[in-house]
Enzyme design. Structure first.
Site, PDB file in Angstrom:
ATOM      1  N   GLU A  73       0.814  -1.200   0.000  1.00  0.00           N
ATOM      2  CA  GLU A  73       0.000   0.000   0.000  1.00  0.00           C
ATOM      3  C   GLU A  73       0.857   1.264   0.000  1.00  0.00           C
ATOM      4  OE1 GLU A  73      -2.561  -0.146   3.367  1.00  0.00           O
ATOM      5  OE2 GLU A  73      -3.348   1.857   3.012  1.00  0.00           O
ATOM      6  N   CYS A  95       3.181   8.377   1.335  1.00  0.00           N
ATOM      7  CA  CYS A  95       3.669   7.406   2.318  1.00  0.00           C
ATOM      8  C   CYS A  95       3.858   6.074   1.585  1.00  0.00           C
ATOM      9  CB  CYS A  95       2.609   7.297   3.411  1.00  0.00           C
ATOM     10  SG  CYS A  95       2.963   6.064   4.650  1.00  0.00           S
ATOM     11  N   CYS A 126       5.416  -7.095   7.905  1.00  0.00           N
ATOM     12  CA  CYS A 126       6.519  -6.621   8.760  1.00  0.00           C
ATOM     13  C   CYS A 126       6.783  -7.657   9.837  1.00  0.00           C
ATOM     14  CB  CYS A 126       6.148  -5.289   9.403  1.00  0.00           C
ATOM     15  SG  CYS A 126       7.463  -4.615  10.453  1.00  0.00           S
ATOM     16  N   CYS A 142       4.497  -5.047  16.001  1.00  0.00           N
ATOM     17  CA  CYS A 142       3.901  -4.149  17.000  1.00  0.00           C
ATOM     18  C   CYS A 142       2.404  -4.469  17.078  1.00  0.00           C
ATOM     19  CB  CYS A 142       4.107  -2.691  16.608  1.00  0.00           C
ATOM     20  SG  CYS A 142       5.838  -2.295  16.315  1.00  0.00           S
ATOM     21  N   CYS A 172      -0.505  -2.475  15.287  1.00  0.00           N
ATOM     22  CA  CYS A 172      -0.299  -2.150  13.871  1.00  0.00           C
ATOM     23  C   CYS A 172      -0.855  -3.270  12.990  1.00  0.00           C
ATOM     24  CB  CYS A 172       1.202  -1.973  13.624  1.00  0.00           C
ATOM     25  SG  CYS A 172       1.610  -1.819  11.881  1.00  0.00           S
ATOM     26  N   SER A 206      11.398   6.222   8.546  1.00  0.00           N
ATOM     27  CA  SER A 206      10.864   5.933   9.881  1.00  0.00           C
ATOM     28  C   SER A 206      11.345   4.564  10.335  1.00  0.00           C
ATOM     29  CB  SER A 206       9.334   5.951   9.806  1.00  0.00           C
ATOM     30  OG  SER A 206       8.777   5.653  11.066  1.00  0.00           O
ATOM     31  N   HIS A 263       6.624   5.320  21.068  1.00  0.00           N
ATOM     32  CA  HIS A 263       5.386   4.753  21.638  1.00  0.00           C
ATOM     33  C   HIS A 263       5.453   4.444  23.129  1.00  0.00           C
ATOM     34  CE1 HIS A 263       4.584   4.676  17.479  1.00  0.00           C
ATOM     35  NE2 HIS A 263       5.098   3.502  17.213  1.00  0.00           N
ATOM     36  N   CYS A 311      -1.546   4.642   6.844  1.00  0.00           N
ATOM     37  CA  CYS A 311      -0.803   3.679   6.016  1.00  0.00           C
ATOM     38  C   CYS A 311      -0.927   2.251   6.524  1.00  0.00           C
ATOM     39  CB  CYS A 311       0.681   4.022   6.039  1.00  0.00           C
ATOM     40  SG  CYS A 311       1.115   5.388   5.023  1.00  0.00           S
TER      41      CYS A 311
HETATM   42  N1  SAH Z   1       8.003   0.264  10.583  1.00  0.00           N
HETATM   43  C1  SAH Z   1       8.298   1.634  10.641  1.00  0.00           C
HETATM   44  C2  SAH Z   1       7.631   2.454   9.561  1.00  0.00           C
HETATM   45  C3  SAH Z   1       6.219   2.085   9.206  1.00  0.00           C
HETATM   46  S1  SAH Z   1       5.003   2.244  10.481  1.00  0.00           S
HETATM   47  C4  SAH Z   1       7.967   2.201  11.990  1.00  0.00           C
HETATM   48  O1  SAH Z   1       7.295   1.548  12.781  1.00  0.00           O
HETATM   49  O2  SAH Z   1       8.424   3.308  12.257  1.00  0.00           O
HETATM   50  C5  SAH Z   1       4.613   3.976  10.360  1.00  0.00           C
HETATM   51  C6  SAH Z   1       3.977   4.578  11.599  1.00  0.00           C
HETATM   52  O3  SAH Z   1       2.608   4.186  11.734  1.00  0.00           O
HETATM   53  C7  SAH Z   1       4.681   4.160  12.863  1.00  0.00           C
HETATM   54  O4  SAH Z   1       5.011   5.266  13.657  1.00  0.00           O
HETATM   55  C8  SAH Z   1       3.637   3.302  13.504  1.00  0.00           C
HETATM   56  O5  SAH Z   1       3.816   3.247  14.849  1.00  0.00           O
HETATM   57  C9  SAH Z   1       2.335   3.946  13.080  1.00  0.00           C
HETATM   58  N2  SAH Z   1       1.163   3.096  13.282  1.00  0.00           N
HETATM   59  C10 SAH Z   1       1.075   1.770  13.102  1.00  0.00           C
HETATM   60  N3  SAH Z   1      -0.165   1.314  13.469  1.00  0.00           N
HETATM   61  C11 SAH Z   1      -0.865   2.386  13.863  1.00  0.00           C
HETATM   62  C12 SAH Z   1      -2.196   2.565  14.371  1.00  0.00           C
HETATM   63  N4  SAH Z   1      -3.029   1.537  14.538  1.00  0.00           N
HETATM   64  N5  SAH Z   1      -2.592   3.812  14.687  1.00  0.00           N
HETATM   65  C13 SAH Z   1      -1.750   4.864  14.530  1.00  0.00           C
HETATM   66  N6  SAH Z   1      -0.480   4.756  14.070  1.00  0.00           N
HETATM   67  C14 SAH Z   1      -0.029   3.531  13.743  1.00  0.00           C
HETATM   68 FE1  SF4 Z   2       6.301  -2.964  11.609  1.00  0.00          FE
HETATM   69 FE2  SF4 Z   2       6.219  -0.302  11.955  1.00  0.00          FE
HETATM   70 FE3  SF4 Z   2       3.960  -1.787  12.074  1.00  0.00          FE
HETATM   71 FE4  SF4 Z   2       5.766  -1.975  14.022  1.00  0.00          FE
HETATM   72  S1  SF4 Z   2       4.578  -0.142  13.469  1.00  0.00           S
HETATM   73  S2  SF4 Z   2       4.747  -3.707  13.017  1.00  0.00           S
HETATM   74  S3  SF4 Z   2       7.682  -1.761  12.895  1.00  0.00           S
HETATM   75  S4  SF4 Z   2       5.254  -1.492  10.287  1.00  0.00           S
END
Ligand code: SAH
Ligand code: SF4
Length: 416
Positions: free
Chosen positions: A122, A141, A148, A152, A155, A230, A255, A372
Site C-alpha cells: 500500500e 507514504c 513486517c 507491534c 499495527c 521511519s 510509543h 498507512c
Molecule cells: N516500521 C516503521 C515504519 C512504518 S510504520 C515504523 O514503525 O516506524 C509507520 C507509523 O505508523 C509508525 O510510527 C507506527 O507506529 C504507526 N502506526 C502503526 N499502526 C498504527 C495505528 N493503529 N494507529 C496509529 N499509528 C499507527
Molecule cells: Fe512494523 Fe512499523 Fe507496524 Fe511496528 S509499526 S509492526 S515496525 S510497520
C-alpha cells in the site's frame, strides 16, 4: 480481482546481458529487473552493449521519470524493436495493477498495489492545502516491505508478519505511480515518507537505493530533505545511516519511554532498548544537523499516563527532538482504543512544559502512518475470531504486566 486469479509471469533467466547484478529471485515473480531500480550508468552501458546510441538511454530515462508515460508501449520516442528488447530484459513498471480508494473528501488517496508474485502493498497520498504559514504539500507514504516482522501489536501490518522485502524498483514505482497521477492534475509530489508497510531499516540496502533514485537529479530529483525514513528502532541501521550522513529526516517510532511497556508495544525493544535507540538517533542528529522526530501512538490508558509523559521527558530532555502524538487507529485484533483528546492534550502539556516541541495529530484519517498499512492488511483477510480473542487476552495480560513495571522474560522475536 483476487491475488489468486492474477496471471503470473515467469521469465527467469531473462536478465540483461551486462545487466545490473543478480536477478531478484522471488519465487513466482517476474524475474526481469525493474527499470526504476537500475542505475542510469548501468542502463547506458546496456544500451551501448545492445548496439544502440547513448541518447537512447536518455530517451528511456525521460520516459521512465518524466511522469507522462505509463507503459513502455507509450514510450514512442523509442523504436518498436528496441522497446521489445528492453521489455525482454527489464520491467518498465513492477506494479501490475493499482486500486485507488479516496478518503477525507478526496484529500487522501489510498493505493493498493499488486506486485508480480501476487503480493499486495500500500501507498497513501495525502494532500495538504496551502495555509498562511505553509505552501501546499502532497506527501506520499510508501511501503518498504510486504508485511513486517517486528509485530507491534497495535499495527495492522505487524499482524500480517513479514511476507517479503520489496525490491528497489517496487519501492520506487510506488512513487512513480503517485507522481503520474499528480502530474495529470497539474500537481507534483513534495514529500515522501517511508511510513507505509514494513520496517525500512530491516530492508535498508533497497531502501537506501530507492531513496537514492528518488533524490538523484537525473532520475526523480526530489530534495533529500523532503524524504523521511521511519524506524521502530533498528540501532545498527540508524548507525549505518549516520555513517552515510544523508539529509533525510529520521523518524523514530517510540510509543513508550520505559522498557517494560516498549517491550510489549514495539517488540524490537528487547533487542535494542529504548535508551540505545534514542542515543543512536541523537548521533544521527549531531552528525547530520537534522532534527529527529519521535512518533508516539496514543493508546488509551496504556501509554498515555502522567508517568509515561514524565518518562518521555526524562528520555528526550535536552535533545532538541520533536514529538508527534498520534491517536491510535482502531485495529481489529487489539483490545485498545485511541486516547481521548483531553488525555492527549494533557500529555502534550507535560512535554511542552519541558520545552520539548510537540504536535498533536488530530486529523486521524489524514495522518501519515495512521493512514498507512491498514488497507492491505484488511484485504488479506482478518484473522479468525478465536485467534483475535486469544490475542486480545494476551495483550491485556502483557500490558497489565508492563504497567506494573515488570519485563516479560526475553523470547525470540520474529525476523531477528
Ligand atoms: N516500521 C516503521 C515504519 C512504518 S510504520 C515504523 O514503525 O516506524 C509507520 C507509523 O505508523 C509508525 O510510527 C507506527 O507506529 C504507526 N502506526 C502503526 N499502526 C498504527 C495505528 N493503529 N494507529 C496509529 N499509528 C499507527
Ligand atoms: Fe512494523 Fe512499523 Fe507496524 Fe511496528 S509499526 S509492526 S515496525 S510497520
Amino acid at each position: 480481482m483476487t491475488r489468486a486469479d492474477h496471471p503470473r509471469k515467469d521469465r527467469s533467466g531473462d536478465a540483461a546481458p551486462g545487466g545490473p547484478g543478480s536477478p531478484p529471485g522471488i519465487a513466482g515473480a517476474d524475474q526481469r529487473h525493474g527499470l526504476s531500480g537500475v542505475d542510469p550508468d548501468v542502463l547506458r552501458a546496456w544500451m551501448v552493449g545492445a548496439g544502440q546510441p547513448g541518447y537512447r538511454a536518455d530517451q528511456l530515462r525521460d520516459a521512465l521519470w518524466g511522469g507522462r508515460v505509463a507503459s513502455l508501449d507509450d514510450a514512442r520516442t523509442l523504436p518498436t524493436a528496441l522497446r521489445g528488447r528492453i521489455d525482454a530484459a527489464f520491467r518498465f513498471d513492477t506494479i501490475i495493477e493499482t486500486d485507488i480508494m479516496l478518503a477525507d473528501d478526496g484529500r487522501t488517496e489510498r493505493a493498493l498495489h499488486l506486485l508480480s508474485d501476487g503480493v499486495l502493498v500500500e501507498s497513501v497520498l495525502m494532500h495538504y492545502p496551502a495555509r498562511a504559514d505553509r505552501r501546499e504539500r502532497d506527501t506520499l507514504c510508501i511501503s518498504s516491505q510486504a508485511g513486517c516482522a517486528v509485530g507491534c501489536p497495535f499495527c495492522a501490518t505487524g499482524e500480517l508478519g513479514l511476507e517479503r522485502d520489496l525490491e528497489t524498483a517496487e519501492i520506487v514505482d510506488q512513487v512513480r505511480a503517485a507522481a503520474r497521477r499528480l502530474m495529470a492534475n497539474g500537481r507534483r509530489l513534495t514529500n515522501i515518507v517511508f511510513m507505509g508497510m514494513g520496517e525500512p531499516f530491516l530492508n535498508l540496502d533497497r531502501v537506501l537505493a530507492a531513496a537514492e533514485a528518488i533524490t538523484d537529479p537525473r532520475r526523480f530529483g526530489l530534495g533529500a530533505r523532503h524524504i523521511t525514513l521511519s524506524t521502530s528502532g533498528v540501532v545498527p541501521g540508524i548507525r549505518r545511516l549516520t555513517d552515510i550522513a544523508p539529509q533525510y529526516t529520521l523518524a523514530v517510532s517510540l510509543h513508550a519511554a520505559r522498557d517494560p511497556l516498549r517491550d510489549v508495544l514495539v517488540p524490537l525493544n528487547r533487542r535494542w532498548p529504548v535508551a540505545a535507540v534514542v542515543d543512536a538517533a541523537s548521533e544521527y542528529q549531531a552528525t547530520t544537523g537534522r532534527r529527529v522526530s519521535y512518533e508516539y501512538v496514543m493508546i488509551d490508558r496504556v501509554n498515555d499516563t502522567y508517568e509515561d509523559a514524565t518518562a518521555l521527558v526524562a528520555l528526550l530532555r535536552g535533545r532538541s527532538a520533536h514529538v508527534n502524538l498520534i491517536p491510535m487507529n482502531d485495529v481489529a485484533h487489539t483490545p485498545w482504543r485511541a486516547s481521548p483528546l483531553d488525555r492527549i492534550d494533557a500529555f502534550a502539556e507535560v512535554l511542552r512544559a519541558a520545552a520539548i516541541g510537540t504536535t498533536v495529530r488530530r486529523n486521524r484519517g489524514q495522518e501519515v502512518g495512521a493512514a498507512c498499512g491498514q488497507l492491505a492488511a484488511e484485504r488479506s483477510g482478518q484473522p479468525a475470531a478465536p485467534v483475535v480473542a486469544r490475542r486480545r487476552a494476551l495483550l491485556v495480560e502483557a500490558s497489565a504486566r508492563a504497567l506494573r513495571g515488570e519485563r516479560a522474560p526475553a523470547r525470540t522475536e520474529r525476523g531477528q
